[in-house]
Design a protein around this motif. Sequence first.
Motif, PDB file in Angstrom:
ATOM      1  N   GLY A  43       0.827  -1.214   0.000  1.00  0.00           N
ATOM      2  CA  GLY A  43       0.000   0.000   0.000  1.00  0.00           C
ATOM      3  C   GLY A  43       0.855   1.255   0.000  1.00  0.00           C
ATOM      4  O   GLY A  43       0.601   2.194   0.749  1.00  0.00           O
ATOM      5  N   GLN A  44       1.878   1.282  -0.872  1.00  0.00           N
ATOM      6  CA  GLN A  44       2.824   2.392  -0.818  1.00  0.00           C
ATOM      7  C   GLN A  44       2.903   3.226  -2.095  1.00  0.00           C
ATOM      8  O   GLN A  44       3.583   4.249  -2.121  1.00  0.00           O
ATOM      9  N   GLY A  45       2.214   2.818  -3.180  1.00  0.00           N
ATOM     10  CA  GLY A  45       2.377   3.527  -4.454  1.00  0.00           C
ATOM     11  C   GLY A  45       2.061   5.007  -4.345  1.00  0.00           C
ATOM     12  O   GLY A  45       2.878   5.868  -4.704  1.00  0.00           O
ATOM     13  N   ALA A  46       0.883   5.311  -3.836  1.00  0.00           N
ATOM     14  CA  ALA A  46       0.487   6.724  -3.727  1.00  0.00           C
ATOM     15  C   ALA A  46       1.250   7.416  -2.609  1.00  0.00           C
ATOM     16  O   ALA A  46       1.588   8.603  -2.725  1.00  0.00           O
ATOM     17  N   CYS A  47       1.526   6.670  -1.528  1.00  0.00           N
ATOM     18  CA  CYS A  47       2.293   7.283  -0.425  1.00  0.00           C
ATOM     19  C   CYS A  47       3.643   7.770  -0.939  1.00  0.00           C
ATOM     20  O   CYS A  47       4.100   8.862  -0.609  1.00  0.00           O
ATOM     21  N   LEU A  48       4.292   6.936  -1.781  1.00  0.00           N
ATOM     22  CA  LEU A  48       5.586   7.350  -2.347  1.00  0.00           C
ATOM     23  C   LEU A  48       5.415   8.526  -3.310  1.00  0.00           C
ATOM     24  O   LEU A  48       6.296   9.389  -3.411  1.00  0.00           O
ATOM     25  N   ALA A  49       4.280   8.556  -4.013  1.00  0.00           N
ATOM     26  CA  ALA A  49       4.029   9.691  -4.915  1.00  0.00           C
ATOM     27  C   ALA A  49       3.939  10.993  -4.101  1.00  0.00           C
ATOM     28  O   ALA A  49       4.461  12.038  -4.520  1.00  0.00           O
ATOM     29  N   PHE A  50       3.299  10.916  -2.931  1.00  0.00           N
ATOM     30  CA  PHE A  50       3.215  12.123  -2.094  1.00  0.00           C
ATOM     31  C   PHE A  50       4.596  12.493  -1.553  1.00  0.00           C
ATOM     32  O   PHE A  50       4.929  13.672  -1.440  1.00  0.00           O
ATOM     33  N   GLU A  51       5.405  11.465  -1.234  1.00  0.00           N
ATOM     34  CA  GLU A  51       6.802  11.751  -0.831  1.00  0.00           C
ATOM     35  C   GLU A  51       7.543  12.459  -1.975  1.00  0.00           C
ATOM     36  O   GLU A  51       8.279  13.412  -1.756  1.00  0.00           O
ATOM     37  N   ASP A  52       7.354  11.942  -3.201  1.00  0.00           N
ATOM     38  CA  ASP A  52       8.005  12.579  -4.376  1.00  0.00           C
ATOM     39  C   ASP A  52       7.639  14.060  -4.434  1.00  0.00           C
ATOM     40  O   ASP A  52       8.499  14.925  -4.614  1.00  0.00           O
TER      41      ASP A  52
END
Length: 395
Positions: free
Chosen positions: A303-312
């Motif tokens: 469950g990290q795809g969007a979380c990483l996008a927000f980190e980006d």
Amino acid sequence: MRTAVVVGAGMAGLATSGALARDGWQVTLLERGERVAAPPTALVLWPNGMRALTSIDPDGGWPAIATPVPDGGVRRPDGQWLVPPRSRAAAGNSPAVAHLEDLYDALVAGLGDVQIRTGVTVSAVRCGPGRRPAVGDGRTEYEADLVVAADGIDSPVRRALAPEATSVGSGFAAWQAVIPGFRAPVLTGDRGFGGETLGAGYRFVAIPLGERAAGRGGVYWVATAAGAARPESPATQLALLRRWFAGWHAPVGELLAATNPEDLVPQEVRELRPLPRAYGFTSGPGGVVLLGDAAHAMPHHLGQGACLAFEDAATLRSLVAGAKPGPELTAAVEAYSRARRPRTNSVVRQTRRMSAVVQARGRLALRARDAALNQLRPRMLGHAHGLASDWSPPE
Ligand SMILES: Cc1cc2nc3c(=O)[nH]c(=O)nc-3n(C[C@H](O)[C@H](O)[C@H](O)COP(=O)(O)OP(=O)(O)OC[C@H]3O[C@@H](n4cnc5c(N)ncnc54)[C@H](O)[C@@H]3O)c2cc1C
């Protein structure tokens, strides 16, 4: 005024556009769809995703749209615990769940002066020494100091700049649905909520949405099965899901029975292999950056795809904050790539490991998996989730 063109109005593009606009960039957001719309599903926000959103927009009201996910542990289809509920709480990594309509509403509310152009399908990118970067749809060219490719796994911008990264099937298909509150079965206490259930090549996760969610007290579930995406109609796919998951512990059957075919969002799970060699490409006084699934699409098991996008988005915003077009901005484009490549690479590695474990098939593989989950529970799940969640926004 510094200018940016953002390609793609998914979660990554919306978050980045709002963040840059709030810092005084003149932002144009290009979206191929006729409108900016959330798929009718939900999203688990791990602490890193929540921290990134808060750093991008402290007034975004994120906690108000996200409901803490109860720790439901990991079970076998017969209901027997593989990982009892306590380990995640012990790791201090509680995630929250948000209805995507609520999340999109909050992201769109944060866009401010961003110019949104819908119905624009970007097909070409210009990037190289001496010229400002630009993208085009065959009719119009959009030039800026900074181009952000947030156009998902099939990004034409990435395909042009980093052709080594190709999108491949991950070996399974996923189905998501939100059952609205008025139709959702009333489920209480110890019924596998907030946790996952692992069978032989099958996985089911059910999470209650809060009363404030667009689903109004509804339930979000996501099912995964080994194999390719199914070509059948949604009604037939739902019938298949009911058959595959028949006999699984409550509330799996009740949730599938309460689901209508039009609730179903089927998807082939795909990922990028290998990841692009770089996420930033300098061009004239600025450059092009890759962000979100365009940069690092991966299976959804952590469950990290969007979380990483927000980190980006938070990282990019911080790195370009004071950068003037010219050497400062090109240095920031390179710094973004250096900052994000190792981080996303390690989460992708963890995700692939987790995918192999949760989608295990065959008697021996299943036995090994269940024994490992039983014995190594705090290390295995806690470590994977801890690593993924352990991130702080750049200063
Ligand atoms: C089953 C499943 C469950 C998941 N659960 C979670 C979870 O719980 N937590 C989590 O963090 N992540 C989760 N993910 C991952 C998450 O959904 C993705 O990482 C996220 O949606 C990526 O957002 P994005 O904006 O980068 O890409 P996308 O959502 O793909 O958005 C890309 C946008 O660009 C537009 N676009 C595409 N091409 C063009 C073009 N040529 N020109 C103009 N516009 C274009 C598209 O129309 C779209 O609006 C899950 C994924 C799956 C499959």
